[in-house]
Enzyme design. Structure first.
Site, PDB file in Angstrom:
ATOM      1  N   ASN A  72     -12.312  -3.519   0.740  1.00 18.13           N
ATOM      2  CA  ASN A  72     -11.175  -3.864   1.910  1.00 18.13           C
ATOM      3  C   ASN A  72     -11.760  -4.100   3.427  1.00 18.13           C
ATOM      4  OD1 ASN A  72      -8.620  -3.845   2.907  1.00 18.13           O
ATOM      5  ND2 ASN A  72      -9.028  -1.591   3.536  1.00 18.13           N
ATOM      6  N   GLU A  73     -11.770  -3.078   4.122  1.00 18.41           N
ATOM      7  CA  GLU A  73     -12.278  -3.396   5.472  1.00 18.41           C
ATOM      8  C   GLU A  73     -13.608  -2.881   5.665  1.00 18.41           C
ATOM      9  OE1 GLU A  73      -9.337  -1.563   8.131  1.00 18.41           O
ATOM     10  OE2 GLU A  73      -8.138  -3.495   8.183  1.00 18.41           O
TER      11      GLU A  73
ATOM     12  N   GLU B 134       0.771  -1.252  -0.114  1.00 16.90           N
ATOM     13  CA  GLU B 134       0.058  -0.055   0.111  1.00 16.90           C
ATOM     14  C   GLU B 134       0.957   1.236   0.018  1.00 16.90           C
ATOM     15  OE1 GLU B 134      -2.639   0.383   3.305  1.00 16.90           O
ATOM     16  OE2 GLU B 134      -3.847   1.856   2.182  1.00 16.90           O
TER      17      GLU B 134
ATOM     18  N   CYS C  86      -6.591   0.646   3.039  1.00 18.29           N
ATOM     19  CA  CYS C  86      -7.429   1.848   3.080  1.00 18.29           C
ATOM     20  C   CYS C  86      -7.516   2.974   1.805  1.00 18.29           C
ATOM     21  CB  CYS C  86      -7.467   2.468   4.221  1.00 18.29           C
ATOM     22  SG  CYS C  86      -7.793   1.639   5.801  1.00 18.29           S
TER      23      CYS C  86
HETATM   24  O1  AHR Z   1      -1.982  -1.644   6.633  1.00 14.21           O
HETATM   25  C1  AHR Z   1      -2.428  -0.218   7.107  1.00 14.21           C
HETATM   26  C2  AHR Z   1      -3.951  -0.347   7.052  1.00 14.21           C
HETATM   27  O2  AHR Z   1      -4.528  -1.193   8.044  1.00 14.21           O
HETATM   28  C3  AHR Z   1      -4.721  -0.674   5.818  1.00 14.21           C
HETATM   29  O3  AHR Z   1      -4.778   0.492   5.042  1.00 14.21           O
HETATM   30  C4  AHR Z   1      -6.163  -1.106   6.251  1.00 14.21           C
HETATM   31  O4  AHR Z   1      -6.585  -1.974   5.431  1.00 14.21           O
HETATM   32  C5  AHR Z   1      -5.737  -1.576   7.687  1.00 14.21           C
HETATM   33  O5  AHR Z   1      -6.702  -0.686   8.597  1.00 14.21           O
END
Ligand code: AHR
Length: 664
Positions: free
Chosen positions: A376-377, A47, A242
Site C-alpha cells: 500500500n503506502e 476499506e 492501511c
Molecule cells: O483512506 C484512508 C487511508 O489513507 C488509507 O488507509 C491509507 O492508504 C491512506 O493513508
C-alpha cells in the site's frame, strides 16, 4: 418558478451584465479520436475505516457476535448467571457463553447486545436471528429473543420477540425471524434463558436484515451496496488502505483468514480503532464477515473489476518502521504464496485447493481476477526490494495478471521521485498514487499527467480526495475541484487507467477520517457531492478521448484559463459526444463549443446537460437534507456543428450531444 429556473434566469441576467467578458471557444476535434478511456477508469476504493465494513456495508447487526473481542463482553451486557467458555465448535473463534441457572425462578439470566451505535431496524421488516447453541444438562431448553427499545417510556421495552427451543447436546445452528412493530435506530438485542434450570450454550449470535443486497444471507446493507452499484464503478479496490499493512505484520490483513465459514474466520484488530486518539473506538475490530469471497462477489454484482491489494511483507511504515517489524529473506515466501494462492482462489479450477474452496462457498465459476496490487503506502529501498520477488513469482505463475506497485503515501516529493523510476525498472504494470490534498493542490494539478512518460507503467490514482476547508462531511467546492482535476485524468486516459476516490464510507457516529464519499447512520445514508462527481464521470466516460482546445490552447487544465477546466470524449454506443466543463470561478462564462471534422453529412442534434452546482461553497448534503445538492438534467436544443451556452459560476456541467445525420 422553481429554484432551478430562478437560478438559470438570474445567471442569464448576470451573463448579460458581463457582456464584455469574452466567449470561451472550445473546439473539439471530432475526427481525431485519441486514447480509449479504460473500462476501469473510474472506480471505488473500499476499506474498513469509519465503520465502513463491520457496522456499515456488512449488514451484521450484532457487535462481537463470537465473543472474541479481547474484553469478552465488549458490546454486551450480561445479567444473571453468564459465564464464558473457550472450547467451542469453531477452533479459530473458540469462545462462547453459557447461560446458567440464576438461582431463583423469578430471576433472569441473559445477554444484551448494543449493536454498532445501536441496532437499526425498520417496522415490519424481517430480521434473521441465528445462533449456534446446545443444551448442557437437559435435552431441551428455551431462549427468548427480543429486540428492545432501550429509551422507551412505554410500558414495554420489547418491539418484537420470539421464543426459540434448543434441543440436544450437539452444537446446531438455530434460526428465527423477528419482525419489529416499530422503526428504531438504536434497538438492542436481548436474549433470556426461559427455563432457569436448563442451562444453554450460545455461540456466534447473529442478526441480519432478511432484505440484504441481492438477498445474500451473509450479505451487505442494501442501501449502501445499491449506492455502489449506482456509481457504475469500473474497478473495485479492496480491502484498503492501511489495514492491508497492519501496525505489525501479525495484524496485517490476511485474506486466507477471511474465507470459508463465517463462524470460523478469526477476529483481527482494526488499526482505525486507535490510529487517531481524537476519534478513538476501542470496540472497532474486523470480524472478516465481509471477506475476500464477499468482495469478489460484490465486484461481480456491481459490474466492476476486482482489485485486491496485498501485503508486501512490510508493516505500516508510519506506525512501525523498525526493520525487525518487516519480513525478510525466506520469511517473505509466505506472503508471495498468499498472492499466488489468491489468484488460484479467484480464477483457479475447482480441482485446485483454493478454487475448490471458492466453489464450496458458492461460486464455481472463476471471478476473472486481472489485477493485483502489492503493497500500500510503502516507501524507501525496502519496498522495491520486497516487491521484486513478488513480481518475479507472479510473472512466472500468472503472466496474465497485471501488477500494481506503489509510489508511496505522497503525491510528490522524495519518496515519490524515488519510487516511480523503481516501479519502471521493476516493470510494474500500474503505479498507485495517493493524494489527499487541499483545494489549492487540486486547482493546480489539472495538467499533472500531461507530461507523464507514455511508455512507462500506467497510473492508478488509487486514493484521492480534495480536503476542502470547512468540511463537515464533504462540501461542494471540494467536489467541484475534484471534477476540475478529473478533466486532466480523462484527457490523459492513455496513461491514467484507473482512479478511485477514498475513503468510500463513514458512519456519522463512528468516523475517524473525513471527507468520505458516502455517509450513513443505522438506517439512512446519503451521497455527497463528490459521489455525484464520480458518478457523472463513470456514467459518461465514453470510449475515446477527443482532443479539445480552449481559447486556442491545446489543453484546458490551467487555473488561469478563466477558471475553466474541460475534456471531451466520444461515446460510440450512445453515438454522442460528451464534453465536461468545470467552471471553478465565481462568474458565469459564455461557452461556444464547436465540433471540428465531424463525419460527412452529420451534425449534432439535441442532447442534454447535467449540472452540479451550489451557490454556497461549503454547502453539503446530509442525513437530514440528502438532496441539498444533486445533479440537475435538462435538454439541449441544438443542430449544426456548434453550441453556444453559458455555464454558471461554480458549476460542473456534462454536455451530451447526439450525433445525427444531417437533415439538410
Ligand atoms: O483512506 C484512508 C487511508 O489513507 C488509507 O488507509 C491509507 O492508504 C491512506 O493513508
Amino acid at each position: 418558478m422553481n429554484k432551478r429556473k430562478i437560478l438559470l434566469s438570474s445567471l442569464s441576467l448576470l451573463a448579460g451584465l458581463s457582456a464584455t467578458a469574452a466567449t470561451n471557444e472550445l473546439v473539439v476535434k471530432a475526427n481525431k479520436p485519441g486514447a480509449p478511456v479504460q473500462p476501469t477508469m473510474y472506480g471505488i476504493f473500499f476499506e474498513d475505516i469509519n465503520f465502513g465494513a463491520d457496522g456499515g456495508l456488512y449488514a451484521e447487526l450484532v457487535k462481537n457476535r463470537s465473543f472474541e473481542f479481547p474484553q469478552t463482553f465488549m458490546g454486551w451486557n450480561t445479567f444473571g448467571n453468564v459465564s464464558v467458555r473457550e472450547d467451542g465448535p469453531f477452533d479459530k473463534n473458540p469462545h462462547y457463553v453459557r447461560l446458567g441457572n440464576p438461582g431463583h425462578a423469578h430471576k433472569h439470566t441473559g445477554i444484551e447486545n448494543e449493536g454498532f451505535f445501536g441496532i437499526g431496524v425498520e417496522k415490519d421488516h424481517e430480521y434473521r436471528f441465528t445462533v449456534w447453541a446446545r443444551t448442557v444438562d437437559s435435552e431441551k431448553s428455551k431462549i427468548r429473543v427480543e429486540l428492545t427499545d432501550p429509551d422507551t417510556m412505554g410500558d414495554k421495552q420489547a418491539i418484537c420477540k420470539q421464543d426459540l427451543e434448543i434441543t440436544g447436546k450437539e452444537w446446531k445452528k438455530y434460526t428465527v425471524t423477528l419482525k419489529p412493530g416499530k422503526t428504531e435506530a438504536k434497538a438492542h438485542l436481548r436474549i433470556f434463558l426461559c427455563k432457569p434450570e436448563s442451562t444453554v450454550d450460545l455461540e456466534h449470535v447473529s442478526l441480519f436484515p432478511v432484505d440484504t443486497w441481492k438477498g445474500h444471507e451473509n450479505g451487505m446493507r442494501k442501501d449502501l451496496a445499491q449506492k455502489l452499484a449506482d456509481l457504475h464503478p469500473g474497478v473495485f479496490r479492496f480491502p484498503g488502505g492501511c489495514i492491508v499493512e497492519g501496525t505489525d505484520l501479525a495484524t496485517r490483513y490476511q485474506w486466507k483468514n477471511t474465507v470459508g465459514p463465517v463462524e470460523n474466520r478469526p477476529l483481527n484488530e482494526n488499526r482505525w480503532h486507535y490510529t487517531f486518539t481524537n476519534r478513538f473506538y476501542p470496540d472497532y475490530f474486523q470480524t472478516y464477515g465481509l471477506g475476500f469471497y464477499e468482495y469478489f462477489l460484490l465486484s461481480e454484482e456491481i459490474g466492476s473489476e476486482p482489485l485486491p491489494i496485498l501485503n508486501v511483507g512490510l508493516a505500516c511504515q508510519y506506525q512501525n518502521n523498525d526493520p525487525k517489524a518487516h519480513a525478510w529473506g525466506d520469511d517473505l515466501q509466505q506472503y508471495i504464496d498468499d498472492a499466488l494462492d489468491l489468484v488460484e482462489f479467484a480464477n483457479g479450477s475447482t480441482d485446485t485447493e483454493w478454487g475448490k474452496l471458492r466453489a464450496e462457498m458458492g461460486h464455481p465459476e472463476p471471478f476473472n481476477l486481472k489485477y493485483i496490487g502489492i503493497g500500500n503506502e510503502q516507501w524507501g529501498e525496502e519496498y522495491p526490494e520486497h516487491l521484486k520477488p513478488f513480481i518475479t513469482a507472479m510473472r512466472k505463475a500468472h503472466p496474465e495478471i497485471k501488477i500494481i506497485g506503489s509510489s508511496g503515501p505522497n503525491s510528490e516529493g522524495k519518496d515519490f521521485d524515488y519510487l516511480w523510476p523503481q516501479m519502471k525498472e521493476l516493470k510494474a504494470d500500474l503505479v498507485d498514487e495517493h493524494f489527499y490534498r487541499p483545494e489549492s493542490w487540486f486547482l493546480s494539478q489539472g495538467r499533472r499527467y500531461d507530461n507523464y512518460d507514455r511508455k512507462g507503467p500506467k497510473v492508478f490514482a488509487g486514493e484521492y480526495a480534495c480536503h476542502g476547508k470547512g468540511k463537515k462531511y464533504n462540501h461542494f467546492n471540494a467536489a467541484l475541484l475534484e471534477a476540475a482535476f478529473m478533466t486532466g485524468l480523462e484527457r490523459n486516459a492513455d496513461v491514467v487507467h484507473m482512479a478511485t476516490y477514498a475513503p468510500l464510507f463513514a458512519h456519522v457516529e463512528g468516523w475517524q477520517w473525513r471527507p468520505d464519499m458516502i455517509w450513513f447512520d443505522n438506517l439512512r445514508s446519503f451521497p455527497t457531492c463528490s459521489y455525484y462527481v464520480q458518478q457523472l464521470y463513470a456514467t459518461n466516460k465514453g470510449d475515446n478521448v477527443l482532443p479539445l482546445t480552449m481559447n486556442g490552447k491545446t489543453v484546458a487544465g490551467d487555473p488561469d484559463q478563466n477558471g475553466l477546466f474541460a475534456s471531451a470524449v466520444i461515446d460510440k454506443t450512445d453515438n454522442c459526444y460528451i464534453v465536461k466543463v468545470a467552471n471553478v470561478s465565481e462568474h458565469p462564462q459564455d461557452l461556444n463549443i464547436t465540433f471540428d471534422g465531424m463525419p460527412k453529412k452529420s451534425e449534432i442534434s439535441g442532447g442534454k446537460v447535467i449540472t452540479l452546482h451550489s451557490d454556497t461553497e461549503t454547502a453539503e448534503n446530509s442525513l437530514d437534507n440528502p438532496a441539498e445538492i444533486v445533479p440537475q438534467e435538462s435538454d439541449i436544443q441544438v443542430s449544426g456543428k456548434n453550441y453556444s451556452t453559458m455555464i454558471g459560476p461554480k458549476t460542473f456541467a456534462v454536455y451530451k450531444f447526439n450525433i445525427a445525420k444531417q437533415n439538410r
